[in-house]
Design a protein around this motif. Structure first.
Motif, PDB file in Angstrom:
ATOM      1  N   SER A   1      20.930 -22.681 -32.240  1.00  0.00           N
ATOM      2  CA  SER A   1      20.463 -21.846 -32.486  1.00  0.00           C
ATOM      3  C   SER A   1      19.401 -22.248 -33.766  1.00  0.00           C
ATOM      4  N   ILE A   2      17.836 -21.265 -33.967  1.00  0.00           N
ATOM      5  CA  ILE A   2      16.595 -21.887 -34.747  1.00  0.00           C
ATOM      6  C   ILE A   2      16.813 -21.623 -35.607  1.00  0.00           C
ATOM      7  N   ILE A   3      16.280 -21.966 -36.401  1.00  0.00           N
ATOM      8  CA  ILE A   3      16.165 -22.007 -38.125  1.00  0.00           C
ATOM      9  C   ILE A   3      15.143 -21.727 -38.942  1.00  0.00           C
ATOM     10  N   TRP A   4      13.764 -22.714 -37.907  1.00  0.00           N
ATOM     11  CA  TRP A   4      12.650 -22.416 -38.465  1.00  0.00           C
ATOM     12  C   TRP A   4      11.055 -23.187 -37.206  1.00  0.00           C
ATOM     13  N   GLY A   5      10.675 -22.573 -37.096  1.00  0.00           N
ATOM     14  CA  GLY A   5       9.968 -22.432 -36.027  1.00  0.00           C
ATOM     15  C   GLY A   5       8.160 -22.991 -36.679  1.00  0.00           C
TER      16      GLY A   5
ATOM     17  N   TYR B   1      11.610 -17.878 -29.189  1.00  0.00           N
ATOM     18  CA  TYR B   1      12.091 -17.403 -30.764  1.00  0.00           C
ATOM     19  C   TYR B   1      10.301 -17.029 -31.531  1.00  0.00           C
ATOM     20  N   LEU B   2       9.542 -18.391 -30.891  1.00  0.00           N
ATOM     21  CA  LEU B   2       7.951 -18.254 -31.527  1.00  0.00           C
ATOM     22  C   LEU B   2       7.173 -16.528 -31.206  1.00  0.00           C
ATOM     23  N   CYS B   3       7.866 -16.762 -29.850  1.00  0.00           N
ATOM     24  CA  CYS B   3       7.084 -14.845 -29.433  1.00  0.00           C
ATOM     25  C   CYS B   3       7.594 -14.448 -30.873  1.00  0.00           C
ATOM     26  N   ASN B   4       8.448 -14.097 -30.481  1.00  0.00           N
ATOM     27  CA  ASN B   4       9.379 -12.998 -31.634  1.00  0.00           C
ATOM     28  C   ASN B   4       8.950 -13.155 -33.000  1.00  0.00           C
ATOM     29  N   VAL B   5       8.035 -13.836 -33.750  1.00  0.00           N
ATOM     30  CA  VAL B   5       8.146 -14.001 -34.808  1.00  0.00           C
ATOM     31  C   VAL B   5       6.445 -14.090 -34.877  1.00  0.00           C
TER      32      VAL B   5
ATOM     33  N   THR C   1      14.688 -34.562 -22.795  1.00  0.00           N
ATOM     34  CA  THR C   1      13.994 -33.160 -22.558  1.00  0.00           C
ATOM     35  C   THR C   1      14.574 -32.035 -22.230  1.00  0.00           C
ATOM     36  N   ALA C   2      13.655 -30.846 -22.655  1.00  0.00           N
ATOM     37  CA  ALA C   2      14.504 -29.315 -22.521  1.00  0.00           C
ATOM     38  C   ALA C   2      13.912 -29.058 -21.725  1.00  0.00           C
ATOM     39  N   ASN C   3      14.886 -28.261 -20.527  1.00  0.00           N
ATOM     40  CA  ASN C   3      13.806 -26.964 -19.719  1.00  0.00           C
ATOM     41  C   ASN C   3      13.822 -26.012 -20.607  1.00  0.00           C
ATOM     42  N   ALA C   4      15.090 -25.507 -21.183  1.00  0.00           N
ATOM     43  CA  ALA C   4      14.923 -23.831 -21.361  1.00  0.00           C
ATOM     44  C   ALA C   4      15.108 -23.882 -22.544  1.00  0.00           C
ATOM     45  N   THR C   5      14.740 -24.226 -23.405  1.00  0.00           N
ATOM     46  CA  THR C   5      15.252 -23.614 -25.047  1.00  0.00           C
ATOM     47  C   THR C   5      15.421 -23.091 -25.234  1.00  0.00           C
ATOM     48  N   ASP C   6      15.733 -21.878 -26.448  1.00  0.00           N
ATOM     49  CA  ASP C   6      14.747 -20.713 -26.531  1.00  0.00           C
ATOM     50  C   ASP C   6      12.873 -20.787 -27.907  1.00  0.00           C
ATOM     51  N   CYS C   7      12.939 -21.804 -28.254  1.00  0.00           N
ATOM     52  CA  CYS C   7      11.736 -22.041 -29.052  1.00  0.00           C
ATOM     53  C   CYS C   7      10.447 -20.847 -28.739  1.00  0.00           C
ATOM     54  N   SER C   8      10.078 -20.800 -26.946  1.00  0.00           N
ATOM     55  CA  SER C   8       9.405 -20.090 -26.879  1.00  0.00           C
ATOM     56  C   SER C   8       9.630 -18.446 -27.562  1.00  0.00           C
TER      57      SER C   8
ATOM     58  N   VAL D   1       3.989 -16.813 -26.085  1.00  0.00           N
ATOM     59  CA  VAL D   1       3.801 -18.833 -25.881  1.00  0.00           C
ATOM     60  C   VAL D   1       4.646 -19.307 -25.044  1.00  0.00           C
ATOM     61  N   VAL D   2       3.901 -20.414 -24.714  1.00  0.00           N
ATOM     62  CA  VAL D   2       4.670 -20.753 -23.149  1.00  0.00           C
ATOM     63  C   VAL D   2       4.260 -22.665 -23.446  1.00  0.00           C
ATOM     64  N   SER D   3       5.888 -22.388 -23.176  1.00  0.00           N
ATOM     65  CA  SER D   3       6.070 -24.150 -23.422  1.00  0.00           C
ATOM     66  C   SER D   3       5.720 -25.187 -22.107  1.00  0.00           C
ATOM     67  N   LYS D   4       4.700 -25.657 -22.118  1.00  0.00           N
ATOM     68  CA  LYS D   4       4.620 -26.448 -21.200  1.00  0.00           C
ATOM     69  C   LYS D   4       5.532 -28.121 -20.769  1.00  0.00           C
ATOM     70  N   LYS D   5       6.081 -29.134 -22.122  1.00  0.00           N
ATOM     71  CA  LYS D   5       6.797 -30.118 -22.350  1.00  0.00           C
ATOM     72  C   LYS D   5       7.228 -29.690 -23.770  1.00  0.00           C
ATOM     73  N   GLU D   6       8.136 -29.962 -23.408  1.00  0.00           N
ATOM     74  CA  GLU D   6       9.307 -29.920 -24.659  1.00  0.00           C
ATOM     75  C   GLU D   6      10.282 -31.071 -24.433  1.00  0.00           C
TER      76      GLU D   6
END
Length: 101
Positions: A90-94, A25-29, A16-23, A40-45
């Motif tokens: 680092s994120i390649i794609w989302g 990254y997706l906000c920026n895209v 379980t990850a609490n704070a990745t950069d996915c949200s 974009v808000v992550s509830k469970k990751e």
């Protein structure tokens, strides 16, 4: 004892990850795509190890989860999302997949 080992193995394979950069990254895209601020808000990751090469790019993990996306002047919408991560996290794609409320 067997159950304890199975549960331990489950926790080790699904982290379980609490704070990745996915949200972020997706906000920026999606903000660039619609030319306004998108939230974009992550509830469970979760993060799963992947270790495979796709199109010459080494993928070390897949991050996925649930949350919501909020466009300006619109109601928030529940989503599923997925991101591919490199070795350095680092994120390649989302991508965001909208869900029915």
């Amino acid at each position: 004892m067997r159950r304890v080992l199975l549960i331990l193995m489950l926790f080790l394979t699904t982290l379980t990850a609490n704070a990745t950069d996915c949200s972020r990254y997706l906000c920026n895209v999606y903000s660039e795509e619609c030319n306004s601020k998108v939230k974009v808000v992550s509830k469970k990751e979760f993060i799963d190890k992947y270790e495979q090469e796709i199109n010459g790019e080494q993928i070390s993990a897949i991050a996925y989860g649930t949350g919501y996306i909020k466009y300006p002047k619109c109601k928030k919408q529940n989503i599923l999302y997925i991101c591919l991560l490199r070795d350095d996290c680092s994120i390649i794609w989302g991508e965001v997949i909208p869900q029915e409320n």
